[in-house]
Design an enzyme around this catalytic site. Sequence first.
Site, PDB file in Angstrom:
ATOM      1  N   GLU A   1       0.833  -1.206   0.000  1.00  0.00           N
ATOM      2  CA  GLU A   1       0.000   0.000   0.000  1.00  0.00           C
ATOM      3  C   GLU A   1       0.864   1.251   0.000  1.00  0.00           C
ATOM      4  O   GLU A   1       1.848   1.340   0.752  1.00  0.00           O
ATOM      5  CB  GLU A   1      -0.890  -0.039   1.256  1.00  0.00           C
ATOM      6  CG  GLU A   1      -2.280   0.453   1.048  1.00  0.00           C
ATOM      7  CD  GLU A   1      -3.091  -0.437   0.100  1.00  0.00           C
ATOM      8  OE1 GLU A   1      -3.159  -0.087  -1.108  1.00  0.00           O
ATOM      9  OE2 GLU A   1      -3.648  -1.438   0.553  1.00  0.00           O
TER      10      GLU A   1
ATOM     11  N   SER B   1     -26.719   7.094 -15.478  1.00  0.00           N
ATOM     12  CA  SER B   1     -26.229   6.179 -14.440  1.00  0.00           C
ATOM     13  C   SER B   1     -27.423   5.706 -13.624  1.00  0.00           C
ATOM     14  O   SER B   1     -28.294   6.515 -13.291  1.00  0.00           O
ATOM     15  CB  SER B   1     -25.246   6.930 -13.537  1.00  0.00           C
ATOM     16  OG  SER B   1     -25.095   6.231 -12.316  1.00  0.00           O
TER      17      SER B   1
ATOM     18  N   GLY C   1     -16.583   5.546  -2.809  1.00  0.00           N
ATOM     19  CA  GLY C   1     -15.818   6.012  -1.641  1.00  0.00           C
ATOM     20  C   GLY C   1     -15.501   4.884  -0.683  1.00  0.00           C
ATOM     21  O   GLY C   1     -15.112   5.113   0.454  1.00  0.00           O
TER      22      GLY C   1
ATOM     23  N   GLY D   1     -13.179   2.544  -1.196  1.00  0.00           N
ATOM     24  CA  GLY D   1     -11.791   2.088  -1.305  1.00  0.00           C
ATOM     25  C   GLY D   1     -11.629   0.831  -2.140  1.00  0.00           C
ATOM     26  O   GLY D   1     -10.618   0.147  -2.046  1.00  0.00           O
TER      27      GLY D   1
ATOM     28  N   SER E   1     -13.988   2.021  -7.312  1.00  0.00           N
ATOM     29  CA  SER E   1     -15.103   2.195  -8.239  1.00  0.00           C
ATOM     30  C   SER E   1     -14.705   3.173  -9.343  1.00  0.00           C
ATOM     31  O   SER E   1     -15.106   3.013 -10.492  1.00  0.00           O
ATOM     32  CB  SER E   1     -16.351   2.677  -7.503  1.00  0.00           C
ATOM     33  OG  SER E   1     -16.100   3.891  -6.851  1.00  0.00           O
ATOM     34  N   SER E   2     -13.866   4.158  -9.020  1.00  0.00           N
ATOM     35  CA  SER E   2     -13.494   5.124 -10.060  1.00  0.00           C
ATOM     36  C   SER E   2     -12.661   4.456 -11.149  1.00  0.00           C
ATOM     37  O   SER E   2     -12.913   4.664 -12.341  1.00  0.00           O
ATOM     38  CB  SER E   2     -12.782   6.340  -9.465  1.00  0.00           C
ATOM     39  OG  SER E   2     -11.679   5.938  -8.712  1.00  0.00           O
TER      40      SER E   2
ATOM     41  N   ASP F   1      -4.640   0.762  -9.362  1.00  0.00           N
ATOM     42  CA  ASP F   1      -6.065   0.460  -9.516  1.00  0.00           C
ATOM     43  C   ASP F   1      -6.441   0.233 -10.979  1.00  0.00           C
ATOM     44  O   ASP F   1      -7.079  -0.762 -11.328  1.00  0.00           O
ATOM     45  CB  ASP F   1      -6.911   1.611  -8.942  1.00  0.00           C
ATOM     46  CG  ASP F   1      -6.545   1.914  -7.502  1.00  0.00           C
ATOM     47  OD1 ASP F   1      -5.885   1.081  -6.858  1.00  0.00           O
ATOM     48  OD2 ASP F   1      -6.910   3.001  -7.010  1.00  0.00           O
TER      49      ASP F   1
ATOM     50  N   TYR G   1      -3.595  12.442   0.578  1.00  0.00           N
ATOM     51  CA  TYR G   1      -2.914  11.581  -0.392  1.00  0.00           C
ATOM     52  C   TYR G   1      -1.786  12.345  -1.087  1.00  0.00           C
ATOM     53  O   TYR G   1      -0.649  11.884  -1.153  1.00  0.00           O
ATOM     54  CB  TYR G   1      -3.931  11.064  -1.412  1.00  0.00           C
ATOM     55  CG  TYR G   1      -3.405   9.997  -2.346  1.00  0.00           C
ATOM     56  CD1 TYR G   1      -3.426   8.658  -1.991  1.00  0.00           C
ATOM     57  CD2 TYR G   1      -2.892  10.346  -3.587  1.00  0.00           C
ATOM     58  CE1 TYR G   1      -2.940   7.682  -2.854  1.00  0.00           C
ATOM     59  CE2 TYR G   1      -2.410   9.380  -4.457  1.00  0.00           C
ATOM     60  CZ  TYR G   1      -2.443   8.052  -4.095  1.00  0.00           C
ATOM     61  OH  TYR G   1      -1.962   7.090  -4.947  1.00  0.00           O
TER      62      TYR G   1
HETATM   63  C1  GLA Z   1      -5.330   4.621  -3.947  1.00  0.00           C
HETATM   64  C2  GLA Z   1      -4.624   4.990  -5.255  1.00  0.00           C
HETATM   65  C3  GLA Z   1      -3.610   3.925  -5.640  1.00  0.00           C
HETATM   66  C4  GLA Z   1      -2.670   3.594  -4.482  1.00  0.00           C
HETATM   67  C5  GLA Z   1      -3.469   3.333  -3.199  1.00  0.00           C
HETATM   68  C6  GLA Z   1      -2.578   3.145  -2.001  1.00  0.00           C
HETATM   69  O1  GLA Z   1      -6.110   3.476  -4.148  1.00  0.00           O
HETATM   70  O2  GLA Z   1      -5.566   5.147  -6.287  1.00  0.00           O
HETATM   71  O3  GLA Z   1      -2.881   4.338  -6.767  1.00  0.00           O
HETATM   72  O4  GLA Z   1      -1.720   4.608  -4.294  1.00  0.00           O
HETATM   73  O5  GLA Z   1      -4.369   4.394  -2.925  1.00  0.00           O
HETATM   74  O6  GLA Z   1      -1.829   1.984  -2.111  1.00  0.00           O
END
Ligand code: GLA
Length: 392
Positions: free
Chosen positions: A37, A71, A126, A128, A131-132, A176, A226
């Site tokens: 992560e 949507s 949202g 985690g 979904s985006s 992602d 972030y």
């Molecule tokens: C989000 C970001 C990823 C990654 C994670 C943390 O999901 O979109 O690119 O940095 O956080 O591992």
Amino acid sequence: MHATQAIKAEFEKVFGDGKKGRVHVIRAPGRVNLIGEHTDYNDGLVFPMAIEPQVIIACRARADGRVRLASTAFPGQVVEFSVEQTIERGEPAWANYFRGVAAELEGAGIPLTGMDALIENTLPVGGGLSSSAAIEVGTGLAFLTLSGVEMDRDRLALICQKAEHEYALVPCGIMDQMIVATGKAGHATQYDCRSGAKQFVKIDPNDLRVVIVNSMVRHELTGGEYAERRRQCEAGVAFFQQQHPGAGIRALRDVTLKQIHEAEGKLDPVVFRRCRHVVSENHRTAEAATALAQGKYERAGQLMVESHRSLRDDYEVSVAELDFLSDEAMKVRGVYGARMTGGGFGGCIVALVQPRAVDALKAHLEKVYPAKFGIKPMAFATTATAGASVVE
Ligand code: GLA
């Protein structure tokens, strides 16, 4: 009704019936990261897999270059733009992923066909679970399919990441979009974010289940934390480059654990802890992927627990709810490991568990979590699925 039939029926309600041409259906899964992560934007290793909850897009080409987008989450809204004009960000925000991918594909020199499209999302927004990225990669596949263009999946992932940066304004790494675009059914992927090398590790459901528990605390990656973590990592890189000139340090990926230990007391303490997380997490990720491949589930689980502690104490991206869920999960017999997953500040934990422990784990967390936080968590087991595909 089968999911594909259901969305086609819904599509016809919004956009009219099928005489106007063929309706394609695209599936793009969410993802869960087993370990690794906040390493992706440090040129490091990640170990995610694509999951069952997904985004489905029904789409049909239009000859006039217009895009009309709906949507199921926002009934009654139809967003319109044209692929023949400059595509700008705008309201409503949910459509910006779609606009962004269209704009970046065109920016990459791909001529696009217009379309009518309906998006359905079974991923928690949202939560985690990306979904985006699922919407982005699904959108990309929809445009490529209707425009009759073939594209390498790694390239598509990069284009979608750029759309996220410029249209959703989230400076995310590549994990992602990459896993959503390229995941392999039945496997987690250890991905090297520098070289692009992929190593597939089988997740055999007879031996091992992946359980995801949503804390129902929504995370917001645009919230600034972030981007701040990314800046702290860059500050760390500058420090190590200056300490070790000629060592070829380009990213935290290149910093060794020894160099980290030597930096304690010399480097700003917050930046030091951020760097210690990233460098140690890369080692844990490499080891966990090997351990899982060899069936050493206890070891892989232990590394997940260490990852959580490092994210909590050194990287400071966890929250009380995620700490609690991870700790409580570890109290259930047959749970090998549990940790927060994704960017943090809410969202989900992921646990690796013996098949017979799945129900006990869900029951335990569904009892203790509401008692402590007054919120009902959402827990489910998932297999590792394939990345995005054209279903029909
Ligand atoms: C989000 C970001 C990823 C990654 C994670 C943390 O999901 O979109 O690119 O940095 O956080 O591992």
